[in-house]
Design an enzyme around this catalytic site. Structure first.
Site, PDB file in Angstrom:
ATOM      1  N   ASP A 126      -1.879  -1.026  -8.602  1.00  0.00           N
ATOM      2  CA  ASP A 126      -1.997  -2.077  -9.625  1.00  0.00           C
ATOM      3  C   ASP A 126      -3.038  -1.729 -10.690  1.00  0.00           C
ATOM      4  O   ASP A 126      -3.090  -2.369 -11.731  1.00  0.00           O
ATOM      5  CB  ASP A 126      -2.337  -3.428  -8.975  1.00  0.00           C
ATOM      6  N   ARG A 128      12.498  -2.372  -4.699  1.00  0.00           N
ATOM      7  CA  ARG A 128      11.527  -3.192  -3.959  1.00  0.00           C
ATOM      8  C   ARG A 128      12.189  -3.800  -2.719  1.00  0.00           C
ATOM      9  O   ARG A 128      12.456  -5.002  -2.657  1.00  0.00           O
ATOM     10  CB  ARG A 128      10.954  -4.290  -4.869  1.00  0.00           C
ATOM     11  N   LYS A 148      -5.005 -13.389  -7.156  1.00  0.00           N
ATOM     12  CA  LYS A 148      -3.595 -13.797  -7.272  1.00  0.00           C
ATOM     13  C   LYS A 148      -2.804 -13.472  -6.004  1.00  0.00           C
ATOM     14  O   LYS A 148      -2.105 -14.330  -5.456  1.00  0.00           O
ATOM     15  CB  LYS A 148      -2.956 -13.066  -8.462  1.00  0.00           C
ATOM     16  N   ASN A 149      -2.938 -12.224  -5.536  1.00  0.00           N
ATOM     17  CA  ASN A 149      -2.070 -11.822  -4.427  1.00  0.00           C
ATOM     18  C   ASN A 149      -2.485 -12.426  -3.093  1.00  0.00           C
ATOM     19  O   ASN A 149      -1.738 -12.344  -2.116  1.00  0.00           O
ATOM     20  CB  ASN A 149      -1.954 -10.300  -4.360  1.00  0.00           C
ATOM     21  N   CYS A 191       7.709  -8.484 -10.825  1.00  0.00           N
ATOM     22  CA  CYS A 191       7.697  -7.348 -11.743  1.00  0.00           C
ATOM     23  C   CYS A 191       8.756  -6.327 -11.338  1.00  0.00           C
ATOM     24  O   CYS A 191       8.950  -6.061 -10.157  1.00  0.00           O
ATOM     25  CB  CYS A 191       6.331  -6.662 -11.708  1.00  0.00           C
TER      26      CYS A 191
HETATM   27  N1  EPU Z   1       8.423  -1.220   0.931  1.00  0.00           N
HETATM   28  C1  EPU Z   1       9.514  -0.876   1.691  1.00  0.00           C
HETATM   29  N2  EPU Z   1      10.041  -1.834   2.511  1.00  0.00           N
HETATM   30  C2  EPU Z   1       9.512  -3.077   2.600  1.00  0.00           C
HETATM   31  C3  EPU Z   1       8.384  -3.417   1.836  1.00  0.00           C
HETATM   32  C4  EPU Z   1       7.864  -2.452   0.990  1.00  0.00           C
HETATM   33  O1  EPU Z   1      10.017   0.242   1.628  1.00  0.00           O
HETATM   34  O2  EPU Z   1      10.037  -3.890   3.382  1.00  0.00           O
HETATM   35  C5  EPU Z   1       7.841  -0.192   0.041  1.00  0.00           C
HETATM   36  C6  EPU Z   1       7.895  -0.597  -1.425  1.00  0.00           C
HETATM   37  O3  EPU Z   1       9.125  -0.226  -2.006  1.00  0.00           O
HETATM   38  C7  EPU Z   1       6.715   0.135  -1.998  1.00  0.00           C
HETATM   39  C8  EPU Z   1       5.699   0.144  -0.847  1.00  0.00           C
HETATM   40  O4  EPU Z   1       6.457  -0.134   0.325  1.00  0.00           O
HETATM   41  O5  EPU Z   1       7.093   1.446  -2.276  1.00  0.00           O
HETATM   42  C9  EPU Z   1       4.587  -0.861  -0.944  1.00  0.00           C
HETATM   43  O6  EPU Z   1       5.110  -2.149  -1.118  1.00  0.00           O
HETATM   44  P1  EPU Z   1       4.337  -3.465  -0.606  1.00  0.00           P
HETATM   45  O7  EPU Z   1       5.249  -4.173   0.330  1.00  0.00           O
HETATM   46  O8  EPU Z   1       2.985  -3.092  -0.148  1.00  0.00           O
HETATM   47  O9  EPU Z   1       4.266  -4.288  -1.942  1.00  0.00           O
HETATM   48  P2  EPU Z   1       4.418  -5.846  -2.093  1.00  0.00           P
HETATM   49  O10 EPU Z   1       3.827  -6.540  -0.909  1.00  0.00           O
HETATM   50  O11 EPU Z   1       5.794  -6.215  -2.484  1.00  0.00           O
HETATM   51  C10 EPU Z   1       2.083  -6.224  -3.161  1.00  0.00           C
HETATM   52  C11 EPU Z   1       1.568  -6.789  -4.451  1.00  0.00           C
HETATM   53  C12 EPU Z   1       1.842  -5.814  -5.585  1.00  0.00           C
HETATM   54  C13 EPU Z   1       1.221  -4.457  -5.251  1.00  0.00           C
HETATM   55  C14 EPU Z   1       1.711  -3.964  -3.894  1.00  0.00           C
HETATM   56  C15 EPU Z   1       1.051  -2.685  -3.446  1.00  0.00           C
HETATM   57  C16 EPU Z   1       1.877  -9.143  -4.073  1.00  0.00           C
HETATM   58  C17 EPU Z   1       2.594 -10.387  -4.421  1.00  0.00           C
HETATM   59  N3  EPU Z   1       2.256  -8.043  -4.719  1.00  0.00           N
HETATM   60  O12 EPU Z   1       3.477  -6.096  -3.342  1.00  0.00           O
HETATM   61  O13 EPU Z   1       1.181  -6.361  -6.689  1.00  0.00           O
HETATM   62  O14 EPU Z   1       1.582  -3.515  -6.241  1.00  0.00           O
HETATM   63  O15 EPU Z   1       1.461  -4.971  -2.891  1.00  0.00           O
HETATM   64  O16 EPU Z   1      -0.325  -2.846  -3.379  1.00  0.00           O
HETATM   65  O17 EPU Z   1       0.957  -9.151  -3.263  1.00  0.00           O
HETATM   66  C18 EPU Z   1       0.760  -6.828  -8.927  1.00  0.00           C
HETATM   67  O18 EPU Z   1      -0.080  -7.643  -8.541  1.00  0.00           O
HETATM   68  O19 EPU Z   1       0.874  -6.448 -10.118  1.00  0.00           O
HETATM   69  C19 EPU Z   1       1.686  -6.258  -7.954  1.00  0.00           C
HETATM   70  C20 EPU Z   1       2.816  -5.682  -8.283  1.00  0.00           C
END
Ligand code: EPU
Length: 443
Positions: free
Chosen positions: A331, A148, A48-49, A143
């Site tokens: 996750d 975020r 998915k991601n 979610c």
């Molecule tokens: N963060 C920041 N600033 C940013 C971006 C992130 O502080 O600009 C922080 C977030 O608040 C968090 C950490 O960095 O504490 C990690 O966030 P990340 O950016 O890695 O998460 P994401 O890219 O928004 C993806 C997955 C999530 C998964 C996370 C961590 C997708 C669409 N989503 O989210 O997947 O939990 O990486 O591995 O790829 C899921 O599939 O259920 C899901 C939530």
């Protein structure tokens, strides 16, 4: 190219509905008659991601792209709806094989309400900015896992020469020219790493991303972009180097198997005292989970592209701490908490990635779990068994954890708010039934 068009586009104000992820709550539910060991084989779908990043990434290409192994899940359907509304020709050539031709793209504004329905709509920022030097995308949904922010994405775009502003609930990113730069992330972020890679592919000169995320998705997206002609090196390490190119051409690319879906069925096998062969996995991506399950006394047999998980005796307690890859994935945290809820002794699980990912524990407690949460740590005292109760999916992986809990508990469990689960799990009811699980979806 679209500068005249985009300036005329009015960003529509958001309705209350779209802040609720744009999803209408329904009475749809899963009814599970649990207490039976799952047995047999299950085949894992495309990740998915990866899919939700690769679909926007395809817009960087000047000619059509074909993505294979695309999971049929609601997050992907929203992505497809977004493309269709932007006049991109997108169609399934056969199940799982998606052809994307963006030669008639109508503009660089992503439809507001669709963008708010999912987190990954932020990838349109990197892709559209990278190719057209302009993008307007509503603040993403997805979610609710607490705070975020997307400051690191913005930091990367700005380092490459873009100006950004937040207007009417949307982020507007604009650049006269994009020039390679050095980007040091303050926080390891999957999304920011991918977004800056997308944006930098066609920038002038070299971009270096330091403190990059190393998840398998990052490598897969980089491989896809390289197959289109990008010059990306170092994906999967802390430092990624991207030498900008002037054009990218379409390619055919197959998405890797979903690491988290695989982990879900592995934990499901252990938690139901079953014996399941999880097929179409990359065992290397699963090492953090296989190591933890082995430590807990669960039987594991690795093949080249499969993992057999089988129950031997009551699992032992464990300590788990979520971390960016190759650490234990956040996750999978709700999944392992559910398994530990019946383990021998007291386990601790520390969540370090998201600040609000323990909401599902209240649901698990309704089923008899003995868990105390203090800040970002859960103390789980194993009970002999879970019992059925009406519960809800508080988010995607929490919903999967409830499915596992329902399959563990002897009797009938009803799970509500299952739209969360269907955002990310392809044919979950069918797959669980294929393993002998008694699960029905009531619409
Ligand atoms: N963060 C920041 N600033 C940013 C971006 C992130 O502080 O600009 C922080 C977030 O608040 C968090 C950490 O960095 O504490 C990690 O966030 P990340 O950016 O890695 O998460 P994401 O890219 O928004 C993806 C997955 C999530 C998964 C996370 C961590 C997708 C669409 N989503 O989210 O997947 O939990 O990486 O591995 O790829 C899921 O599939 O259920 C899901 C939530």
């Amino acid at each position: 190219m679209f500068s005249k068009i985009v300036k005329l586009v009015v960003v529509r104000p958001c309705t209350h509905q779209c802040f609720m992820e744009g999803v209408t709550h329904t009475l749809e539910k899963y009814i599970i008659n649990g207490g039976f060991p799952l047995q047999g084989e299950v085949t894992i779908s495309g990740a998915k991601n990866v899919a939700v990043a690769m679909i926007p990434a395809a817009l960087l290409s000047d000619t059509p792209c074909v993505l294979e192994n695309v999971p049929d899940i609601s997050d992907v359907r929203i992505m497809i709806d977004i493309l269709k509304q932007m006049n991109v020709d997108v169609q399934y050539k056969e199940p799982g094989v998606l052809a994307i031709d963006s030669s008639h793209l109508s503009g660089t504004t992503v439809p507001y309400e669709l963008a708010t329905k999912m987190r990954a709509s932020y990838y349109f920022l990197g892709a559209l900015l990278g190719k057209y030097h302009h993008a307007e995308v509503a603040l993403p949904g997805g979610c609710n896992l607490g705070n975020r922010p997307i400051d690191q994405h913005i930091k990367g775009f700005e380092a490459l020469g873009a100006e950004t502003e937040l207007k009417g609930g949307a982020i507007i990113a604009d650049a006269t020219e994009l020039t390679g730069a050095s980007v040091f992330f303050d926080q390891v972020s999957v999304g920011a790493t991918i977004n800056v890679m997308l944006c930098a592919c066609k920038a002038k000169g070299t971009t270096t991303i330091e403190n990059a995320a190393k998840e398998p998705h990052i490598v897969d997206i980089a491989n896809f972009l390289n197959s289109m002609g990008a010059k990306i090196k170092g994906a999967g390490t802390d430092t990624i180097k991207i030498v900008g190119v002037s054009e990218l051409k379409g390619s055919t690319y197959s998405i890797i198997p979903d690491q988290i879906e695989a982990g879900t069925y592995m934990v499901m096998a252990a938690a139901t005292k079953g014996d399941v062969l999880v097929k179409n996995v990359i065992p290397r991506h699963m090492e953090c989970l296989t190591a933890k399950l082995t430590e807990m006394g669960i039987g594991i047999e690795e093949g080249d592209d499969s993992i057999r998980v089988y129950y031997k005796k009551r699992p032992k307690k464990a300590m788990v701490k979520t971390l960016p890859y190759p650490g234990f994935p956040t996750d999978m945290q709700p999944l392992i908490v559910t398994l530990l809820s019946v383990a021998e002794g007291t386990s601790t699980v520390t969540e370090t990635v998201w600040d609000s990912r323990f909401k599902f524990i209240d649901e698990l407690k309704k089923m008899g779990a003995d868990i105390n949460v203090s800040g970002n740590m859960a103390m789980i005292t194993g009970v002999d068994e879970l019992y059925p109760a009406p519960v809800k999916a508080t988010d995607l992986r929490a919903g999967a954890a409830m499915v596992i809990a329902g399959l563990m508990a002897r009797g009938t469990t009803e799970i509500y708010d299952i739209y969360h689960v269907e955002r990310g799990y392809e044919r979950i009811v069918e797959k669980v039934k294929g393993l002998g699980g008694d699960i029905q979806k009531e619409v």
